[in-house]
Design a protein around this motif. Structure first.
Motif, PDB file in Angstrom:
ATOM      1  N   UNK A 121       3.476  -4.390   3.272  1.00 17.05           N
ATOM      2  CA  UNK A 121       3.156  -4.273   2.061  1.00 17.05           C
ATOM      3  C   UNK A 121       2.749  -2.785   1.647  1.00 17.05           C
ATOM      4  N   UNK A 122       3.233  -1.996   0.677  1.00 10.96           N
ATOM      5  CA  UNK A 122       2.884  -0.755   0.550  1.00 10.96           C
ATOM      6  C   UNK A 122       2.324  -0.487  -0.730  1.00 10.96           C
ATOM      7  N   UNK A 123       1.133   0.093  -1.111  1.00 13.00           N
ATOM      8  CA  UNK A 123       0.450   0.263  -2.062  1.00 13.00           C
ATOM      9  C   UNK A 123      -0.773   0.948  -2.174  1.00 13.00           C
ATOM     10  N   UNK A 124      -1.629   1.073  -3.157  1.00 14.81           N
ATOM     11  CA  UNK A 124      -3.102   1.474  -3.021  1.00 14.81           C
ATOM     12  C   UNK A 124      -3.923   0.694  -2.306  1.00 14.81           C
ATOM     13  N   UNK A 125      -5.013   1.210  -1.649  1.00  9.94           N
ATOM     14  CA  UNK A 125      -5.701   0.412  -0.728  1.00  9.94           C
ATOM     15  C   UNK A 125      -6.505  -0.390  -1.435  1.00  9.94           C
ATOM     16  N   UNK A 126      -6.797  -0.483  -2.946  1.00  8.93           N
ATOM     17  CA  UNK A 126      -7.574  -1.236  -3.792  1.00  8.93           C
ATOM     18  C   UNK A 126      -6.516  -2.639  -3.922  1.00  8.93           C
ATOM     19  N   UNK A 127      -5.255  -2.262  -4.065  1.00  9.28           N
ATOM     20  CA  UNK A 127      -4.523  -3.479  -4.424  1.00  9.28           C
ATOM     21  C   UNK A 127      -4.144  -4.186  -3.046  1.00  9.28           C
ATOM     22  N   UNK A 128      -3.916  -3.585  -2.023  1.00 11.56           N
ATOM     23  CA  UNK A 128      -3.803  -4.303  -0.747  1.00 11.56           C
ATOM     24  C   UNK A 128      -4.821  -5.107  -0.172  1.00 11.56           C
ATOM     25  N   UNK A 129      -6.156  -4.410  -0.482  1.00 10.94           N
ATOM     26  CA  UNK A 129      -7.269  -5.128  -0.222  1.00 10.94           C
ATOM     27  C   UNK A 129      -6.999  -6.734  -0.953  1.00 10.94           C
ATOM     28  N   UNK A 130      -6.640  -6.484  -2.120  1.00  9.00           N
ATOM     29  CA  UNK A 130      -6.753  -7.929  -2.621  1.00  9.00           C
ATOM     30  C   UNK A 130      -5.679  -8.904  -2.177  1.00  9.00           C
ATOM     31  N   UNK A 131      -4.575  -8.415  -1.795  1.00  7.96           N
ATOM     32  CA  UNK A 131      -3.503  -9.047  -1.128  1.00  7.96           C
ATOM     33  C   UNK A 131      -3.869  -9.695   0.196  1.00  7.96           C
ATOM     34  N   UNK A 132      -4.797  -8.694   0.880  1.00  2.00           N
ATOM     35  CA  UNK A 132      -5.173  -9.228   2.240  1.00  2.00           C
ATOM     36  C   UNK A 132      -6.124 -10.239   2.188  1.00  2.00           C
TER      37      UNK A 132
END
Length: 507
Positions: free
Chosen positions: A309-320
């Motif tokens: 998964x590659x993207x902004x930390x804010x977005x990847x936090x939501x995914x995680x």
């Protein structure tokens, strides 16, 4: 109803929503209305400052929606302290409010990138989903394979978990050979779930695609092109290089490593970036081409592959934090092994509270401690409580003292402190020198990455140990790592979060 009521927002986590609404109820009370109690507090910015901290709580970010909510209150507030932040028409000066937000956070020991306040990222994002489509991937395509089940389940969870997202489905090799919108009930079926090997190869050959070539710098180029402040990319692949016939393998891998580093470095210059990589396993039954591009014949084995998964930390936090997604993946081959890279400018600073003691005085805003001189044969002892707001690592990670670095002190961690804080950290020393003290949580490349890396897969058909490895993986990970941490060797640790203290001895 008060005209200063803050407008409801979507996509906040339940915890963040509750704390934000509580803070904003205080804001509305301080900024509007007309009773005596309200008038006495109308000139204070404490409720506004508390709202800043509450909105940032739990994930460590201020999103566009957070900033808009703060600006909305300033726009409607009668508080005289914020009048200078507005022009004659009541329009809010973003520069002024950004200055105040950064000062407020810094006063609480939190470093905030001003760019992320002036040009914040929305909590909403779209998803570009890629599957590497080359000959070495054919073995994963078989009826009821864990590979196809995992990707189909992942797409379903992303679609239900982020309903406002547009999802685009792509096959990629030298080109993005096939691309469709995931906008109907059959899209994911036709993309990966119910396709056979012939259909898979057909998708890989469309639009100039070439299933016989695997240059990951090219693949990452296509993937990263879609990543920005509004879009996340997901790449599912075996992450195996195919250098080609007669190619010097060592030179090829090093060139690929450097090219991958350059591509990720350019992207980290554009925006705060994060990478979350998951190690997966699936049945493999198909032909396999080794590092010399020789077809070793049919290989039947349990093989690793990876989802990035590659993207902004804010977005990847939501995914995680999408628990359903990880339940689905775990039932379809997720081994539990992962790694995460985050831009240096996105380094988090935990919420910290110094614990009271008769042996020292303290100021939580400046994170300063004034200690009495220790009695003979006794040690100095300082205690603080912390929330690390990290969706990628569990509580046990921050309870492990081996993941910390601090000079001059012995550190202990209790993972069950009082309410509202998850970890209690204690520092002990025989001698103390006045000055700044940094308590850092450290990260490093997990040991499993080296263990699963193959340097020669030419005997993979008969070598069971090679069947669980990935040729060239360390060069891919190393290239990405050096883009995120250019001055730190892969064998060293890098800083994830830091608690900055100032400790002084009473004269």
């Amino acid at each position: 109803m008060s005209k200063c009521r803050i407008r409801a927002r979507i996509w906040l986590s339940p915890v963040k929503l509750v704390s934000a609404l509580a803070a904003f109820s205080m804001l509305a009370f301080a900024g509007c209305g007309g009773d005596k109690k309200e008038a006495s507090s109308a000139g204070t910015l404490k409720p506004f400052n508390d709202a800043i901290l509450n909105l940032r709580q739990n994930d460590g970010f201020l999103s566009k929606e957070d900033i808009d909510s703060l600006k909305n209150w300033v726009s409607e507030s009668k508080n005289p302290r914020v009048a200078k932040w507005k022009d004659a028409e009541g329009r809010v000066n973003t520069d002024s409010i950004a200055n105040h937000i950064c000062r407020t956070l810094e006063g609480n020991g939190i470093t905030q990138d001003r760019r992320s306040v002036m040009d914040p990222i929305s909590e909403r994002f779209n998803i570009n989903f890629f599957v590497k489509n080359t000959a070495n991937m054919n073995g994963y395509i078989k009826p009821k394979s864990q590979f196809q089940d995992a990707l189909f389940g992942l797409l379903a969870d992303l679609k239900s978990g982020f309903r406002g997202s547009d999802i685009t489905l792509n096959h990629v090799n030298v080109k993005v050979s096939h691309s469709v919108k995931d906008d109907n009930l059959d899209a994911a079926n036709s993309f990966i779930y119910k396709i056979d090997r012939n259909q898979f190869m057909e998708f890989g050959r469309k639009n100039g695609g070439n299933t016989g070539t695997t240059d990951f710098d090219v693949i990452f180029g296509h993937v990263l092109e879609t990543v920005n402040k509004n879009n996340v990319a997901v790449l599912a692949a075996d992450f195996i290089f195919s250098p080609g016939k007669g190619v010097n393998v060592a030179e090829y891998l090093e060139k690929q490593r450097n090219s991958i580093r350059v591509k990720f470095a350019r992207k980290t210059d554009e925006l705060d970036l994060a990478v979350l990589a998951l190690k997966m396993e699936s049945e493999f039954d198909g032909n396999y081409w080794n590092c010399k591009s020789d077809n070793v014949g049919r290989l039947v084995a349990q093989r690793p592959y990876y989802i990035w998964f590659i993207g902004s930390p804010l977005h990847l936090t939501q995914i995680a934090r999408n628990e359903r997604m990880f339940v689905t993946l775990s039932s379809n081959g997720f081994t539990g092994e992962r790694f995460i890279f985050e831009s240096a400018s996105a380094e988090k600073h935990p919420e910290v509270r110094i614990v009271a003691s008769e042996n020292y005085s303290f100021d939580n805003k400046t994170r300063s401690i004034k200690a009495q001189r220790a009695k003979r044969n006794s040690n100095y002892h300082f205690t603080m409580e912390a929330n690390f707001n990290d969706a990628f690592r569990d509580s046990a990670y921050f309870a492990d003292t081996g993941n910390y670095h601090v000079k001059g002190y012995e550190l202990t961690v209790n993972a069950r402190p009082p309410k509202n804080f998850k970890h209690r950290i204690s520092l002990t020393a025989e001698r103390v020198t006045s000055g700044d003290v940094k308590v850092s949580v450290m990260g490093r490349i997990p040991a499993w990455v080296k263990e699963v890396n193959s340097i020669d897969d030419s005997r993979i058909r008969n070598d069971v140990s090679e069947q669980s490895k990935t040729f060239g993986l360390l060069h891919i990970v190393g290239g990405v790592y050096s883009a995120f941490y250019p001055t730190i060797s892969m064998d060293e640790r890098h800083t994830l979060q830091t608690i900055n203290l100032n400790i002084q001895l009473e004269k």
